[in-house]
Design an enzyme around this catalytic site. Sequence first.
Site, PDB file in Angstrom:
ATOM      1  N   ARG A 187       0.822  -1.215   0.000  1.00 30.46           N
ATOM      2  CA  ARG A 187       0.000   0.000   0.000  1.00 30.46           C
ATOM      3  C   ARG A 187       0.856   1.266   0.000  1.00 30.46           C
ATOM      4  NH1 ARG A 187       0.352   3.812   3.158  1.00 30.46           N
ATOM      5  NH2 ARG A 187       0.145   2.504   5.018  1.00 30.46           N
TER       6      ARG A 187
ATOM      7  N   GLU B 207       2.285  11.309   6.975  1.00 33.24           N
ATOM      8  CA  GLU B 207       1.139  12.028   6.381  1.00 33.24           C
ATOM      9  C   GLU B 207       0.278  12.687   7.453  1.00 33.24           C
ATOM     10  OE1 GLU B 207      -0.386  10.929   2.795  1.00 33.24           O
ATOM     11  OE2 GLU B 207       1.126   9.432   2.328  1.00 33.24           O
TER      12      GLU B 207
HETATM   13  C1  LIG Z   1       7.793   4.553   7.208  1.00 37.47           C
HETATM   14  C2  LIG Z   1       7.787   6.026   6.905  1.00 37.47           C
HETATM   15  C3  LIG Z   1       7.657   6.455   5.585  1.00 37.47           C
HETATM   16  C4  LIG Z   1       7.683   7.820   5.279  1.00 37.47           C
HETATM   17  N1  LIG Z   1       7.586   8.218   3.958  1.00 37.47           N
HETATM   18  C5  LIG Z   1       7.690   9.553   3.659  1.00 37.47           C
HETATM   19  C6  LIG Z   1       7.696   9.991   2.291  1.00 37.47           C
HETATM   20  O1  LIG Z   1       7.573   9.187   1.341  1.00 37.47           O
HETATM   21  N2  LIG Z   1       7.858  11.309   2.027  1.00 37.47           N
HETATM   22  C7  LIG Z   1       8.006  12.250   3.023  1.00 37.47           C
HETATM   23  O2  LIG Z   1       8.137  13.430   2.712  1.00 37.47           O
HETATM   24  N3  LIG Z   1       7.991  11.860   4.339  1.00 37.47           N
HETATM   25  C8  LIG Z   1       7.846  10.542   4.668  1.00 37.47           C
HETATM   26  N4  LIG Z   1       7.873  10.132   5.991  1.00 37.47           N
HETATM   27  C9  LIG Z   1       8.122  11.120   7.041  1.00 37.47           C
HETATM   28  C10 LIG Z   1       6.877  11.501   7.816  1.00 37.47           C
HETATM   29  O3  LIG Z   1       5.995  12.227   7.010  1.00 37.47           O
HETATM   30  C11 LIG Z   1       7.312  12.272   9.076  1.00 37.47           C
HETATM   31  O4  LIG Z   1       7.979  11.345   9.900  1.00 37.47           O
HETATM   32  C12 LIG Z   1       6.123  12.902   9.772  1.00 37.47           C
HETATM   33  O5  LIG Z   1       5.685  14.020   9.071  1.00 37.47           O
HETATM   34  C13 LIG Z   1       6.455  13.319  11.228  1.00 37.47           C
HETATM   35  O6  LIG Z   1       7.580  14.101  11.252  1.00 37.47           O
HETATM   36  P1  LIG Z   1       8.791  13.756  12.272  1.00 37.47           P
HETATM   37  O7  LIG Z   1       9.118  12.322  12.134  1.00 37.47           O
HETATM   38  O8  LIG Z   1       9.864  14.741  11.983  1.00 37.47           O
HETATM   39  O9  LIG Z   1       8.209  13.981  13.691  1.00 37.47           O
HETATM   40  P2  LIG Z   1       8.054  15.444  14.492  1.00 37.47           P
HETATM   41  O10 LIG Z   1       7.434  16.383  13.580  1.00 37.47           O
HETATM   42  O11 LIG Z   1       9.440  15.742  14.978  1.00 37.47           O
HETATM   43  O12 LIG Z   1       7.148  15.024  15.657  1.00 37.47           O
HETATM   44  C14 LIG Z   1       7.603  14.348  16.835  1.00 37.47           C
HETATM   45  C15 LIG Z   1       6.432  14.222  17.795  1.00 37.47           C
HETATM   46  O13 LIG Z   1       5.985  15.509  18.199  1.00 37.47           O
HETATM   47  C16 LIG Z   1       4.615  15.663  17.915  1.00 37.47           C
HETATM   48  N5  LIG Z   1       4.343  17.032  17.490  1.00 37.47           N
HETATM   49  C17 LIG Z   1       5.012  17.754  16.562  1.00 37.47           C
HETATM   50  N6  LIG Z   1       4.469  18.969  16.427  1.00 37.47           N
HETATM   51  C18 LIG Z   1       3.410  19.009  17.272  1.00 37.47           C
HETATM   52  C19 LIG Z   1       2.424  19.980  17.591  1.00 37.47           C
HETATM   53  N7  LIG Z   1       2.370  21.160  16.972  1.00 37.47           N
HETATM   54  N8  LIG Z   1       1.512  19.665  18.527  1.00 37.47           N
HETATM   55  C20 LIG Z   1       1.509  18.455  19.136  1.00 37.47           C
HETATM   56  N9  LIG Z   1       2.397  17.513  18.877  1.00 37.47           N
HETATM   57  C21 LIG Z   1       3.337  17.765  17.953  1.00 37.47           C
HETATM   58  C22 LIG Z   1       4.327  14.679  16.783  1.00 37.47           C
HETATM   59  O14 LIG Z   1       2.963  14.337  16.714  1.00 37.47           O
HETATM   60  C23 LIG Z   1       5.221  13.519  17.177  1.00 37.47           C
HETATM   61  O15 LIG Z   1       4.553  12.754  18.131  1.00 37.47           O
HETATM   62  C24 LIG Z   1       7.814   8.773   6.323  1.00 37.47           C
HETATM   63  C25 LIG Z   1       7.913   8.331   7.665  1.00 37.47           C
HETATM   64  C26 LIG Z   1       7.900   6.984   7.952  1.00 37.47           C
HETATM   65  C27 LIG Z   1       8.002   6.542   9.382  1.00 37.47           C
END
Ligand SMILES: Cc1cc2nc3c(=O)[nH]c(=O)nc-3n(C[C@H](O)[C@H](O)[C@H](O)COP(=O)(O)OP(=O)(O)OC[C@H]3O[C@@H](n4cnc5c(N)ncnc54)[C@H](O)[C@@H]3O)c2cc1C
Length: 403
Positions: free
Chosen positions: A86, A369
Amino acid sequence: MIDFDLSDEHRLLEQTVREWAARDVAPYIRENDRQHRFDRDRIVGGMKKLGLFGISVPQDYGGAGMDYVCLGLACEELEYVDTSLRVIMSVHAGLNCLTLLAWGTEAQKQKYLVPQAQGEKLAGYGLTEPGAGSDARAIQTVAIKRGDRYLLTGEKSWISLADVADHFLVFAWTDAAKKQQRDPSGISAFIVERGYKGFASGPMKEKWGILAGNTGYFTMDGVEVPEENMLGRPGEGFKIAMFALDQGRFTVASGATGLVRACRDASVKYAKERKTFGVEIGQHQLVKQMIAHMESDYQAARLLWLRSGWLKNEGRRNTRETGLAKWFATVASERAAGDAVQIHGANGYSDEYPVGRFFRNCKGAVIYEGTREIHTLMQADYLLGYREDRPLRCELPPHRSHN
Ligand SMILES: Cc1cc2nc3c(=O)[nH]c(=O)nc-3n(C[C@H](O)[C@H](O)[C@H](O)COP(=O)(O)OP(=O)(O)OC[C@H]3O[C@@H](n4cnc5c(N)ncnc54)[C@H](O)[C@@H]3O)c2cc1C
């Protein structure tokens, strides 16, 4: 009029994907997962034969011309077997192809969308960076104009299909002053080919879920991108990134719904095989409760993504509804996978049964997402009037023929 029936085309598609995945994927998936193997020939080859890569792209652009509900049904069936399948649909068909369809010029569609829809080329989506996930405005990638080209420099991380896709939709700052102010109207979108000089990719080696899928990073070191590869206008990149998420989240919602169903079916089967205290464990009320919750979650999640697909078919804005469907289904899939492991007891804690894989696989979608927390805030903000969706310059083409 409300009609809960699927059309003959929907049913045929659902059945076809289900049979293919059960026959050609399910027997091999545990080994691929164990070996961290992206089985390109089997998976990509099979999905291409089924026409899934361009499932909701019009036939004029090399697609199958099916409606958006078909896209959701395919995702549900694929994730029923494994999340990695998916994910390919989410980034290629959802985030990338449908965004090109809505925002691309005719020349861009001919050059990039047609081979992608035919499954000749794989496509990904590069927004996230080491220092920018939920806070997408924190991206550092820049695109500097030099004559009729842009020079892109930066790093994208956690990118699905990073090591295997041919084309990427990449977001970068084109306005340095706006970057300083974090004004997202300084971000633009680009179509970047893997073959461009200065592009390099690698895998995320420590990943512990979706192991049969490919996830990685890519770096761009002054990658020269022709100006005709800008998607949309200068400064429209952030809107395009969010538009793409409306399509990607739809596939994540429908896929996670399939994962809930997979947990439910595995749990029902096991609950009738395993005996404790002289009876099948399905006879115990607390086991029944977990199974019953899987059913209510499955049915509710399915209705939510179906509504979102219907709105897409009608050509109506669905950011709010799609976000709700994604949030609900992914959180439900985490609950279902945890309970499925619980129902399997120690056997659930081993790789002998699929539920351990479901448990590892479900978590990613609660993060990507839009994390669970971001979706929680978004839904509250709609209700409180802090957030509203404004019309976009480009919208997804409707598909009304089935309604
Ligand atoms: C298997 C996998 C595939 C992926 N594929 C893609 C892809 O193809 N393309 C792409 O661009 N990205 C991709 N990603 C990345 C994904 O979109 C990001 O990991 C996601 O947007 C979260 O960002 P972060 O990991 O930096 O977490 P952060 O943004 O650092 O968040 C860390 C924690 O803080 C919380 N948090 C952050 N801001 C707030 C707020 N304002 N209020 C409350 N809580 C908050 C979050 O909910 C989370 O619990 C992928 C990730 C994974 C795990």
